[in-house]
Design an enzyme around this catalytic site. Sequence first.
Site, PDB file in Angstrom:
ATOM      1  N   SER A   1       0.850  -1.175   0.000  1.00  0.00           N
ATOM      2  CA  SER A   1       0.000   0.000   0.000  1.00  0.00           C
ATOM      3  C   SER A   1       0.893   1.234   0.000  1.00  0.00           C
ATOM      4  O   SER A   1       1.755   1.379   0.867  1.00  0.00           O
ATOM      5  CB  SER A   1      -0.863  -0.044   1.268  1.00  0.00           C
ATOM      6  OG  SER A   1      -1.497   1.181   1.477  1.00  0.00           O
TER       7      SER A   1
ATOM      8  N   LYS B   1      -1.410  -0.956  -4.202  1.00  0.00           N
ATOM      9  CA  LYS B   1      -2.589  -0.169  -3.816  1.00  0.00           C
ATOM     10  C   LYS B   1      -2.159   1.274  -3.622  1.00  0.00           C
ATOM     11  O   LYS B   1      -1.161   1.541  -2.949  1.00  0.00           O
ATOM     12  CB  LYS B   1      -3.150  -0.779  -2.522  1.00  0.00           C
ATOM     13  CG  LYS B   1      -4.013   0.110  -1.663  1.00  0.00           C
ATOM     14  CD  LYS B   1      -4.702  -0.726  -0.590  1.00  0.00           C
ATOM     15  CE  LYS B   1      -4.796  -0.018   0.740  1.00  0.00           C
ATOM     16  NZ  LYS B   1      -5.427  -0.864   1.774  1.00  0.00           N
TER      17      LYS B   1
ATOM     18  N   LYS C   1      -3.144   5.010  -2.243  1.00  0.00           N
ATOM     19  CA  LYS C   1      -4.050   5.834  -1.444  1.00  0.00           C
ATOM     20  C   LYS C   1      -4.478   7.017  -2.302  1.00  0.00           C
ATOM     21  O   LYS C   1      -3.643   7.610  -3.008  1.00  0.00           O
ATOM     22  CB  LYS C   1      -3.328   6.348  -0.193  1.00  0.00           C
ATOM     23  CG  LYS C   1      -2.968   5.239   0.773  1.00  0.00           C
ATOM     24  CD  LYS C   1      -4.205   4.749   1.469  1.00  0.00           C
ATOM     25  CE  LYS C   1      -3.887   3.695   2.503  1.00  0.00           C
ATOM     26  NZ  LYS C   1      -5.095   3.212   3.170  1.00  0.00           N
TER      27      LYS C   1
ATOM     28  N   ASP D   1      -7.444   3.095  -2.565  1.00  0.00           N
ATOM     29  CA  ASP D   1      -8.080   3.124  -1.251  1.00  0.00           C
ATOM     30  C   ASP D   1      -8.312   4.576  -0.855  1.00  0.00           C
ATOM     31  O   ASP D   1      -7.364   5.355  -0.764  1.00  0.00           O
ATOM     32  CB  ASP D   1      -7.168   2.429  -0.233  1.00  0.00           C
ATOM     33  CG  ASP D   1      -7.771   2.384   1.159  1.00  0.00           C
ATOM     34  OD1 ASP D   1      -8.916   2.844   1.339  1.00  0.00           O
ATOM     35  OD2 ASP D   1      -7.088   1.880   2.080  1.00  0.00           O
TER      36      ASP D   1
ATOM     37  N   GLU E   1     -11.379   0.726  -2.759  1.00  0.00           N
ATOM     38  CA  GLU E   1     -11.608   0.394  -1.355  1.00  0.00           C
ATOM     39  C   GLU E   1     -12.170   1.592  -0.592  1.00  0.00           C
ATOM     40  O   GLU E   1     -11.652   2.702  -0.715  1.00  0.00           O
ATOM     41  CB  GLU E   1     -10.262  -0.043  -0.758  1.00  0.00           C
ATOM     42  CG  GLU E   1     -10.363  -0.687   0.587  1.00  0.00           C
ATOM     43  CD  GLU E   1      -8.996  -1.116   1.117  1.00  0.00           C
ATOM     44  OE1 GLU E   1      -8.022  -1.211   0.343  1.00  0.00           O
ATOM     45  OE2 GLU E   1      -8.909  -1.343   2.339  1.00  0.00           O
TER      46      GLU E   1
ATOM     47  N   ASP F   1     -13.638  -1.722   4.052  1.00  0.00           N
ATOM     48  CA  ASP F   1     -12.636  -1.892   5.110  1.00  0.00           C
ATOM     49  C   ASP F   1     -13.241  -1.313   6.396  1.00  0.00           C
ATOM     50  O   ASP F   1     -13.822  -2.045   7.209  1.00  0.00           O
ATOM     51  CB  ASP F   1     -11.351  -1.172   4.684  1.00  0.00           C
ATOM     52  CG  ASP F   1     -10.286  -1.086   5.778  1.00  0.00           C
ATOM     53  OD1 ASP F   1     -10.493  -1.636   6.870  1.00  0.00           O
ATOM     54  OD2 ASP F   1      -9.233  -0.456   5.556  1.00  0.00           O
TER      55      ASP F   1
ATOM     56  N   LYS G   1      -9.224  -6.960   8.460  1.00  0.00           N
ATOM     57  CA  LYS G   1      -8.146  -6.615   9.390  1.00  0.00           C
ATOM     58  C   LYS G   1      -8.581  -7.185  10.722  1.00  0.00           C
ATOM     59  O   LYS G   1      -9.600  -6.743  11.275  1.00  0.00           O
ATOM     60  CB  LYS G   1      -7.996  -5.100   9.513  1.00  0.00           C
ATOM     61  CG  LYS G   1      -7.438  -4.430   8.267  1.00  0.00           C
ATOM     62  CD  LYS G   1      -7.448  -2.922   8.452  1.00  0.00           C
ATOM     63  CE  LYS G   1      -6.796  -2.241   7.261  1.00  0.00           C
ATOM     64  NZ  LYS G   1      -7.116  -0.804   7.248  1.00  0.00           N
TER      65      LYS G   1
ATOM     66  N   GLY H   1      -3.738  -4.411   6.381  1.00  0.00           N
ATOM     67  CA  GLY H   1      -2.646  -4.160   7.334  1.00  0.00           C
ATOM     68  C   GLY H   1      -2.844  -2.808   7.969  1.00  0.00           C
ATOM     69  O   GLY H   1      -3.562  -1.953   7.431  1.00  0.00           O
TER      70      GLY H   1
END
Length: 370
Positions: A136, A162, A164, A189, A214, A239, A263, A291
């Site tokens: 990520s 991934k 952000k 995400d 996400e 998430d 998670k 994570g």
Amino acid sequence: MTRVRSIELRLVGLPLVRPFRTSFGEETEKVCILARVATDHAWGWGECVAGVDPGFSEEFNEGAWLVLRDFLAPALFRAGDLEPDHLERVLAGVRGNPMAKATLVNAFVDAWLRERGESLASFLGAERDRVACGVSIGIASSAGALLEQVDGYVAEGYQRIKLKIEPGTDVERVEAVRAARPDILLSVDANAAYSLADVQVFRALDAFGLLMVEQPLHHEDLVEHAALQRQIRTDLCLDESIRSAADARAAIELAACRIVNIKQGRVGGLLEAVRVHDAGRLAGVPVWCGGMLETGLGRAANLALAALPGFTLPGDTSASARYFADDLTEPHVIAPDGTMAVPRGPGLGVEPRPDRLEACTLRVERLGPA
Ligand code: NPG
């Protein structure tokens, strides 16, 4: 039967190798609570995934510390002899606070398994020795800086990247990465930074063949996620919205997502995480292991979980070197094929290195039965 004799709470701080920026803030240091639960014959470790601020969820370190010290630890001491199956009922008198609860659930399960010489992976029902790893990447200062990071991680073997995103730093960044890397598994995400009024952003992202988007919307917006999912092609993944197996079932039933990020710390620990996995499997919804920038201890728990059969997408289970110059445990390493070994020793199968633990400790409090 196993009785908890003492619990040590410890706040630790480890510098991150690079700042991690999300739509809700920036971290330069990992600061978290570790709990060490002592039984008659073993001790076990739990890492709390809360951070310094209540930015990701309501929980944060100083609040979690009080909940652990004043409510959850006393409940474990009062409970007497325990089995893993009893834990959640014993802690149920405290409403919510899944991250604090997960810390003690996981630490007790670790101690209980160490007493029996069984690995966490085998206890949870893992079917693999190695898991597929993604990485990520935080919001970078420029598209160039982002591409440089992508190149580095792809070269290390990561199977999924991934990114952000946040309003204003989204479509062009994805376009730039996709242009440079047409073939990688790529996802984004948003950490709940958008609203349904931003649907055009997600329609634009449909052009880039993303594996998933996400948590685009607020964690309580299940109905809105379902409405967004109907308007775009890319699969939504939730998430922050999923805090329990019941949440996962509701989200799936509402068609608010087609993928679930698990998670264990966010859902109250490893036992509930397995139930979220089971709910996904029953519904044919792929899950993957998220994570929270955990140290090598928390990551060992994630690796065991990610080895369950329903975890069919690469997780945010990255190597120690992605987070820390010097991890708390022996480093978790990624192989050139982008996989990481699942620890196989008793319990978590890893321990903090004593010198490293001391060097990272900011505060310790020892708790015992009243
Ligand atoms: O590799 O552990 C990791 C980090 C993965 O992006 C990641 N985590 O929103 O999923 C997230 C984000 C996060 C990190 C959230 C830390 C909260 C705290």
